[in-house]
Scaffold this active site. Sequence first.
Site, short mmCIF file in Angstrom:
data_model
loop_
_atom_site.label_atom_id
_atom_site.label_comp_id
_atom_site.label_asym_id
_atom_site.label_seq_id
_atom_site.Cartn_x
_atom_site.Cartn_y
_atom_site.Cartn_z
N ARG A 1 0.85 -1.18 0.00
CA ARG A 1 0.00 0.00 0.00
C ARG A 1 0.89 1.24 0.00
O ARG A 1 1.86 1.30 0.75
CB ARG A 1 -0.93 0.00 1.23
N GLN B 1 0.92 -9.76 5.68
CA GLN B 1 -0.32 -10.11 6.34
C GLN B 1 -0.32 -11.59 6.69
O GLN B 1 0.01 -12.43 5.87
CB GLN B 1 -1.51 -9.81 5.43
N LYS C 1 -18.37 -8.18 12.57
CA LYS C 1 -17.04 -8.73 12.89
C LYS C 1 -16.73 -8.69 14.38
O LYS C 1 -17.40 -8.01 15.15
CB LYS C 1 -15.97 -7.97 12.13
#
Lengths: 578, 578
Positions: free
Chosen positions: B299, B317, B408
């Site tokens: 990113r 990740q 979530k």
Amino acid sequence: MEHIRHSLAHLLAAAIKELYPETKPTIGPAIENGFYYDFEFPTPINEKDLEKIERKMKDILSTWTSFEGREVSADEAREYFKDNQYKLELIDELAEKGEKITLYTSGEFTDLCRGGHSDNLSKAIPADAFVLDRIAGAYWRGDEKNTMLTRIYGLAFSTKEELEAYFTQQKEAEARDHRKLGKELDLFTFSDLVGSGLPLFTPKGTLIRDLIVDKISSIQSRFGFQKVTIPHITKKDLYETSGHWDKFGDELFKVKGKSDTEFVMKPMNCPHHTQIYASRMRSYKDLPIRFAETTMVYRDEQPGELLGLARVRSITQDDGHVFCRPDQISQEIENITLVIKEFYTSLGMFEEGKFWVSLSVRDSENLDKYLGDSSLWDTAEAELESVAKKLSLPYKRIEGEAAFYGPKLDFMFEDALGRERQLATAQLDFIMPDRFSLEYTDQDGSKKTPVMIHRAIAGSLERFMAVMIEHFAGAFPLWLSPVQVRILPIADAHHEYGKEILVALKEKGIRAELDDRSESLGKKIRSSKEEKVPYVLVIGDKERDEKTVTIEGREGKVGTQSIEDTITFLLEKIAHKS
Amino acid sequence: MEHIRHSLAHLLAAAIKELYPETKPTIGPAIENGFYYDFEFPTPINEKDLEKIERKMKDILSTWTSFEGREVSADEAREYFKDNQYKLELIDELAEKGEKITLYTSGEFTDLCRGGHSDNLSKAIPADAFVLDRIAGAYWRGDEKNTMLTRIYGLAFSTKEELEAYFTQQKEAEARDHRKLGKELDLFTFSDLVGSGLPLFTPKGTLIRDLIVDKISSIQSRFGFQKVTIPHITKKDLYETSGHWDKFGDELFKVKGKSDTEFVMKPMNCPHHTQIYASRMRSYKDLPIRFAETTMVYRDEQPGELLGLARVRSITQDDGHVFCRPDQISQEIENITLVIKEFYTSLGMFEEGKFWVSLSVRDSENLDKYLGDSSLWDTAEAELESVAKKLSLPYKRIEGEAAFYGPKLDFMFEDALGRERQLATAQLDFIMPDRFSLEYTDQDGSKKTPVMIHRAIAGSLERFMAVMIEHFAGAFPLWLSPVQVRILPIADAHHEYGKEILVALKEKGIRAELDDRSESLGKKIRSSKEEKVPYVLVIGDKERDEKTVTIEGREGKVGTQSIEDTITFLLEKIAHKS
């Protein structure tokens, strides 16, 4: 054989001219395993016509007892080929360059040609040692702006037997094609949304990758290799310093964010690794420093060049770099070779006659092509050779094959179909440490430049997997099989016992599955065979009552034995990498 | 506190106007822990002047017993600030927007201000509860095309004690700063040639990364997670389908090769993983399918936002995706929570009062913000809550915190300095499977869309490492320490015995080193302490002769015992993750 194959291309053109007089022949060279010729046909032909054309070739063959060439003037040639604009274009070019123009005749057929034929083709090749293979479209001179021509391919060998052997090998290669097996064994996939040359590895494919990486890692960690981790991009500055910016050119993927900084995806890892070396002061006592990393590099291959896993854009390199003193080169090369030996031995590929090593040294005629200190080169080349001798490697000294930055050992392995693959390598580098001003403090306090060694054991994991899938035809050695054992209950009543065995096997780290579908034993066995599962354990009433299993391997039945004995048997096989 | 801090900014400006009457005040807001004010000084001031200014503030403070505001016309305001082009610019803007213009006065100082002050500042804050902190340059309105102003920062709390506690915490945070410790412990480095936000991990840093990944992997593999492998780039088509193309916008790194194809670096892994799911027909019996992968995403963070490992451009990740049937959601969320529990327990962080869970559900006032079947949302939210109850999680139901694609569970952990970090997460996704037309064949033969669960255990490995380094101040638990034991021979005569111990420890998989420098024992112990090595084994004549070692931990001496007992002791400690 090249002369014969080239002559057969003429013979093909002769046959075409007899059968389709209006056809314009263009060019027709010899190629690997055969030949082709490109024609402009007045009306299209198809694969069915090949038989007729082949028969005509064989008819004419007996009359081709000589090949005669003669030099002609450009105008003579133009007159001869006045209706064929392709030949006229070639003639114009030859004339312009001032090259001589020759016409070659055999039988009643004459072609514009540079020469290189079989003097007596009728004797040189038996009529049953060649065939016409297939038809394809091909642009004149390979340029898509030109006319599309019809290319006819032929296969040709010295004897009928060789031709048949070629067919057999082709069939075997097709059956082993890693793209086909990869799908059948559910190892990897491609997605149109992601793009070509960018494979996605399934759990089973990932497991194989990891087993290969772990195996290499467990061997080389004994030789002091330590894992490092780098990102996949860098500012272009890194490659301007290393000198790769110019060398890699348009194979590099350029990366742009919102700022003006120019990033690129790494096509190799060595420059990044130098930056970890450079992050601390290093003393002569710290060397050798050995970094290893399995990481993806990116190269923009042409879509047309991509081929399953054999040629991809995301290339996982099993990479490693040693930074050492000049006096440590010999030991380090020996260590790397021992890692290669142990790894390929576990695959049954490090066997006499099945591999050889290219000792790639300078071209003694062109020493100025190579950078770095010449005496260091001399020593290093001699040391590589002495390591090769000490370890009894079947090596050949190949002049001119060294990289400009240092000599190397390339390991060439033969696969089950006899195809040679360059897989492992150990390359000295006298240049990069200097470009990055890497240093160590020597015993006397002076600053010295270390030598760098690039090494790969499996090379690209994708290509390696393609080679392994085809070499083993998907029937991987037990240690490398994603599923090592499958339990096959004869009926539903045996599922409970199957689960018990499954737990026992998994507890011991054996990769086992239970086939609890309500299918016949025959179907279950066939599925396991298709998926190349190394061992199946069949269980029925008898096995359940006696707490045994009937174990069957790829080569047939092993026997009926207790679960404990089966586990011992399997663990031993896995440990021995068989 | 915000009103007090804002009032202190006025007080600072008042002091400046008294000391440096020619100075032009611009704007001065309250910020976290204090306030600042930007000025145009006629001649530069420096940090030494802060003391004098602070004294002046404290002098004035006693006179600030009220804060009075009055609305004025734009012209009145312009007249009042006629020599200050900054205030005039602000007044013009307010006038243009038709907003009301207010002036606030306390003591003898009047400022253009929107309001929000402490009515009686002299009573609101003790004079020893605030200080001026530092000076920095700042462009007018943050635009580098404008004049550079002088910003003065102040710190302010309710009491002197709170201010002192802040300083203590700051000092502790500095001592634990992962950038400082990362360098001292040789865990990672940055290179100017590679670029900012792109860390390079050394062998020790890589080892910590791998230990974290292996730990998570060993836990979650018991819950059926299987590793997959994807490339780091994709055609933009993948994100056009997933909908991320618009969402990520300029955070995406664009990739260009020689062809026209537009590639991007992946900013997340889920779309790639859907393509592995989609590569085969799936039946209801195949679900849940659980993919896990530790891989770097990219990113394009702004260079100014980058901070050591805490904010990077190459983000590793620890990612995972479950594809399941709606009736499997509950069990899968429970499993993921159990993985999180086991992992954070091994770090001593899953302790009452040290973490809480955000059950993030829809904003009941704005249900139309959320995509997907509303009854599925209802069920799923209820199921998440019942899992939280079943596992006795300390959860809070937070309305409006759900993603637009599903509810979530976010896990918030407190570090050793009491700072809260969101680390693990489990997110339901009702949308992506549909966008990629993912399917499974249900028991009745009909085609159904699976539910997807995104889960992270450690989150970004870089950020997680930053948190861990600061949480443990570099003194990692034994199982996570790159070097677990160091052997310290008292003199050179004990090196031989030291090597013997080293081999014995390594054989058992203990990460040991031998400090064979010719240094004093004191210096060797200090080095080990600086590097936070959990245990040292001191060996001298007595130990050598009796085949023992004197073992010392971070908390002090353990005792003198045989090598075998020492190995048993260490292996037990490692196994218990202590």
